[in-house]
Design a protein around this motif. Sequence first.
Motif, short mmCIF file in Angstrom:
data_model
loop_
_atom_site.label_atom_id
_atom_site.label_comp_id
_atom_site.label_asym_id
_atom_site.label_seq_id
_atom_site.Cartn_x
_atom_site.Cartn_y
_atom_site.Cartn_z
N ALA A 251 18.26 -3.88 -43.81
CA ALA A 251 18.04 -3.56 -45.22
C ALA A 251 18.51 -2.14 -45.52
O ALA A 251 19.03 -1.86 -46.59
CB ALA A 251 16.56 -3.71 -45.58
N TYR A 252 18.35 -1.26 -44.54
CA TYR A 252 18.71 0.14 -44.78
C TYR A 252 20.22 0.38 -44.68
O TYR A 252 20.80 1.08 -45.51
CB TYR A 252 17.96 1.05 -43.80
N ASP A 253 20.84 -0.19 -43.65
CA ASP A 253 22.26 0.11 -43.42
C ASP A 253 22.87 -0.95 -42.50
O ASP A 253 22.67 -0.93 -41.29
CB ASP A 253 22.36 1.50 -42.78
N LYS A 254 23.61 -1.88 -43.10
CA LYS A 254 24.12 -3.03 -42.34
C LYS A 254 25.12 -2.62 -41.26
O LYS A 254 25.07 -3.09 -40.14
CB LYS A 254 24.78 -4.03 -43.27
N GLN A 255 26.06 -1.73 -41.64
CA GLN A 255 27.10 -1.34 -40.68
C GLN A 255 26.50 -0.73 -39.42
O GLN A 255 26.85 -1.10 -38.31
CB GLN A 255 28.02 -0.31 -41.32
N THR A 256 25.58 0.22 -39.63
CA THR A 256 24.98 0.88 -38.48
C THR A 256 24.14 -0.12 -37.68
O THR A 256 24.14 -0.08 -36.44
CB THR A 256 24.15 2.08 -38.93
N ALA A 257 23.47 -1.03 -38.38
CA ALA A 257 22.71 -2.05 -37.66
C ALA A 257 23.64 -2.85 -36.75
O ALA A 257 23.30 -3.16 -35.61
CB ALA A 257 22.01 -2.97 -38.66
N ARG A 258 24.83 -3.17 -37.24
CA ARG A 258 25.78 -3.91 -36.41
C ARG A 258 26.18 -3.09 -35.18
O ARG A 258 26.31 -3.62 -34.08
CB ARG A 258 27.04 -4.26 -37.20
N LEU A 259 26.37 -1.78 -35.39
CA LEU A 259 26.74 -0.93 -34.25
C LEU A 259 25.66 -0.95 -33.17
O LEU A 259 25.94 -0.70 -32.00
CB LEU A 259 26.97 0.52 -34.72
N MET A 260 24.40 -1.21 -33.56
CA MET A 260 23.31 -1.27 -32.58
C MET A 260 23.27 -2.64 -31.89
O MET A 260 22.40 -2.90 -31.06
CB MET A 260 21.96 -1.04 -33.26
N GLY A 261 24.15 -3.55 -32.29
CA GLY A 261 24.15 -4.87 -31.69
C GLY A 261 23.30 -5.87 -32.44
O GLY A 261 23.01 -6.96 -31.94
N ILE A 262 22.87 -5.52 -33.66
CA ILE A 262 22.05 -6.44 -34.44
C ILE A 262 22.96 -7.42 -35.18
O ILE A 262 23.88 -7.00 -35.89
CB ILE A 262 21.18 -5.65 -35.45
N ASN A 263 22.69 -8.70 -35.00
CA ASN A 263 23.46 -9.73 -35.70
C ASN A 263 22.94 -9.81 -37.13
O ASN A 263 21.93 -10.47 -37.40
CB ASN A 263 23.31 -11.05 -34.96
N THR A 264 23.62 -9.14 -38.05
CA THR A 264 23.07 -9.02 -39.41
C THR A 264 22.97 -10.38 -40.10
O THR A 264 22.03 -10.60 -40.85
CB THR A 264 23.92 -8.06 -40.27
N ASP A 265 23.91 -11.27 -39.84
CA ASP A 265 23.84 -12.59 -40.47
C ASP A 265 22.57 -13.33 -40.07
O ASP A 265 21.89 -13.93 -40.91
CB ASP A 265 25.06 -13.45 -40.09
N ALA A 266 22.24 -13.27 -38.79
CA ALA A 266 21.04 -13.95 -38.32
C ALA A 266 19.79 -13.32 -38.94
O ALA A 266 18.85 -14.02 -39.33
CB ALA A 266 20.96 -13.88 -36.80
N ILE A 267 19.80 -12.00 -39.06
CA ILE A 267 18.63 -11.31 -39.62
C ILE A 267 18.48 -11.65 -41.11
O ILE A 267 17.36 -11.86 -41.60
CB ILE A 267 18.76 -9.79 -39.41
N ILE A 268 19.60 -11.75 -41.81
CA ILE A 268 19.54 -12.10 -43.23
C ILE A 268 18.99 -13.53 -43.38
O ILE A 268 18.10 -13.79 -44.19
CB ILE A 268 20.92 -11.94 -43.89
N SER A 269 19.48 -14.45 -42.55
CA SER A 269 18.95 -15.82 -42.56
C SER A 269 17.44 -15.83 -42.34
O SER A 269 16.71 -16.52 -43.04
CB SER A 269 19.58 -16.63 -41.44
N THR A 270 17.01 -15.06 -41.34
CA THR A 270 15.59 -15.01 -41.03
C THR A 270 14.79 -14.51 -42.22
O THR A 270 13.71 -15.03 -42.52
CB THR A 270 15.34 -14.06 -39.83
N THR A 271 15.33 -13.51 -42.91
CA THR A 271 14.62 -12.96 -44.06
C THR A 271 14.46 -14.02 -45.15
O THR A 271 13.38 -14.20 -45.72
CB THR A 271 15.38 -11.75 -44.62
N PHE A 272 15.55 -14.74 -45.42
CA PHE A 272 15.47 -15.84 -46.39
C PHE A 272 14.42 -16.85 -45.94
O PHE A 272 13.61 -17.33 -46.75
CB PHE A 272 16.83 -16.53 -46.51
N ALA A 273 14.43 -17.17 -44.66
CA ALA A 273 13.52 -18.19 -44.15
C ALA A 273 12.06 -17.75 -44.30
O ALA A 273 11.21 -18.53 -44.75
CB ALA A 273 13.83 -18.49 -42.69
N ILE A 274 11.78 -16.50 -43.97
CA ILE A 274 10.40 -16.03 -44.07
C ILE A 274 9.93 -16.03 -45.52
O ILE A 274 8.84 -16.50 -45.85
CB ILE A 274 10.26 -14.62 -43.44
N GLY A 275 10.78 -15.53 -46.41
CA GLY A 275 10.43 -15.51 -47.83
C GLY A 275 10.18 -16.92 -48.34
O GLY A 275 9.22 -17.17 -49.07
N ALA A 276 11.03 -17.86 -47.93
CA ALA A 276 10.89 -19.23 -48.40
C ALA A 276 9.64 -19.88 -47.83
O ALA A 276 8.95 -20.64 -48.52
CB ALA A 276 12.13 -20.04 -48.01
#
Lengths: 371, 236
Positions: A251-276
């Motif tokens: 949520a804070y910074d996608k590019q840097t999150a990717r540099l840390m090895g975070i799969n941003t697409d998966a995290i965005i999916s998870t966020t949608f799933a939790i909200g839903a």
Amino acid sequence: MNTSPIVLLIQKIIKKGWLGKTFLALITLLAIWQIIVALQANPSLFLQQVINGLQLGFVYALIALGYTMVYGIVRLINFAHGDVFMFGAFVSFYSITRFQLHTWPQWLFPSIPHGLGLIIGAITVMAISMIACALLAIVVERIAYKPLRSAPRISALITAIGISFFLEYFAALNFVFSPNFITYKRPVEVVTWAIGLNGITTLGNGKAPPDGTILFSNIALIIILTSVLLMFGLQFIVKKTRIGKAMRSVAYDKQTARLMGINTDAIISTTFAIGAALAGAAGMLYAIAFPQIFFWMGIIPGLKSFVAAVLGGIGSIPGAFIGALIMGQAEVLSAAYISTPLRDAIAFSILIVVLLVRPTGIFGEPEREKA
Amino acid sequence: MMLEIKNLHVYYGAIHALKGINFHVDEGEIVALIGANGAGKSTTLSTISGLLQPSQGNVTFRGEDITITPAEQTVQKGIVQVPEGRKIFATLTVMENLEMGAYTQRNKKQFQKDLENVFTIFPRLKERQNQLGGTFSGGEQQMLAMARALMSHPSMLLLDEPSMGLSPILVEQIFEIVQDINKQGTSILLVEQNAQMALSIADRAYVLETGEINLQGSAQEVLHNPMVIEAYLGGH
Ligand SMILES: Nc1ncnc2c1ncn2[C@@H]1O[C@H](COP(=O)(O)OP(=O)(O)O)[C@@H](O)[C@H]1O
Ligand SMILES: [Mg+2]
């Protein structure tokens, strides 16, 4: 060039938003005044409204969390979110009426205490609704929103409105859910308590409550307890777990999150799933409280929860919670003391006032410029 | 050769930001990539990291072609970038920032070891682990960003202008730490506008100008090159 002092003053008033702020202060004072008057005139009626408002507010909170989390991570106002709530209500309806899923503990373990069996059964149904909504949101996100992630924001917004219509009329199909109003079968019987100064009495069918008492039902208790538990659960996930921390990083910074090895697409999916999932739970709770379901039932609660999220500061989780409680009270109190038909108008005028006076809401921060 | 860049071309739309650059970093080296603002230094690092895809050319790391490896998988190969402007997660605590650095590290024991190592290098972070990253000053943020990167246990560190906006004393400190990290066995690709400082700790250096490498050699050679003295060292 010579500008007259009056023009300067007017410009200054406009620039600092004094009009709006004065207006807001006046409304707040008026509301407080009205509340004090109402409390003095008939304290038990007033407290009754507060309890009703609390029940509604908690349902709105569960929906508002989904709006705010999704906005926080992809800057999208997911207008289809209210329909996910409707979907949850319908899934729970079919689980109960068609498949009798809430009775499985009794079938499997006939010796189980009745109450315990019911609780486990109802929790199972809620879990099914939550999972179904989460899956729905994941599919919608993948198909409709993900391809637009780098498109202008308005494209995704319009898509969200389209998805909203799609979900509504898809649900209205006879072989999906139903085009008609359906009476919802509660998994539990309603028990109402009349709470007064002389203690608590349980009301039977058709018995009038004693004077000066406040009615409190097991439905209100279920709604408030479940919502509080779910919100603690969410708080735990967001604050303490690896996924939650990754959600905040993305949520804070996608590019840097990717540099840390975070799969941003998966995290965005998870966020949608939790909200839903939260909206799915809200759908079931709402149907238990107001036992009639319809494919359009998500629109108004969805919009009100959206107002709640904006009021609290869109993107902020505590904001969504506080905003929703305020919206619940505003709606119930205006219905009780001003006018029932006006209650929706009042709810939405809150949105207009917030947008005019403090677009960032109670807890919101001005948007950061991102590279 | 540990990291090898071959004939790399990168475009932003019509802008040709990298025009076929070649360079390499050997095991255990500190290699400086110096150049003025807009030369294409950050573009180079982002392409290595996988945030950008080149239109032509290759990035090879330890014999494996990682040209099209997406950014979120580059860390697992052992390369990590400390981006320009630190980019720490301001809304997360110091500890949480470090945990995000170790996101791909699922082994608890290794995590503890990396954490101890990082706290030895940056003792101030240990005291302030529960503070929000956003409350840190520029120099502290730079240290946090480097610490976060080290949490992934990298074999190669890409540093994008670590000295940017810092006082000379802080720059001195940061560069000493960079040397220490290098002595622990991490190879370093150091991108800098501050040529003087970068060349003082580097083994070798490349000079990047508008997307092309115009000069290369040992740090000493580059430091004494008349053109470099004229353009980057204030012509003394
Ligand atoms: N996101 C972008 N979109 C378009 N052009 C860019 C972008 N990022 C960098 N550039 C251009 O690419 C060139 C190289 O930029 P950069 O790699 O950031 O240089 P450096 O890091 O050396 O200052 C510059 O001309 C810059 O204007
Ligand atoms: Mg740069």
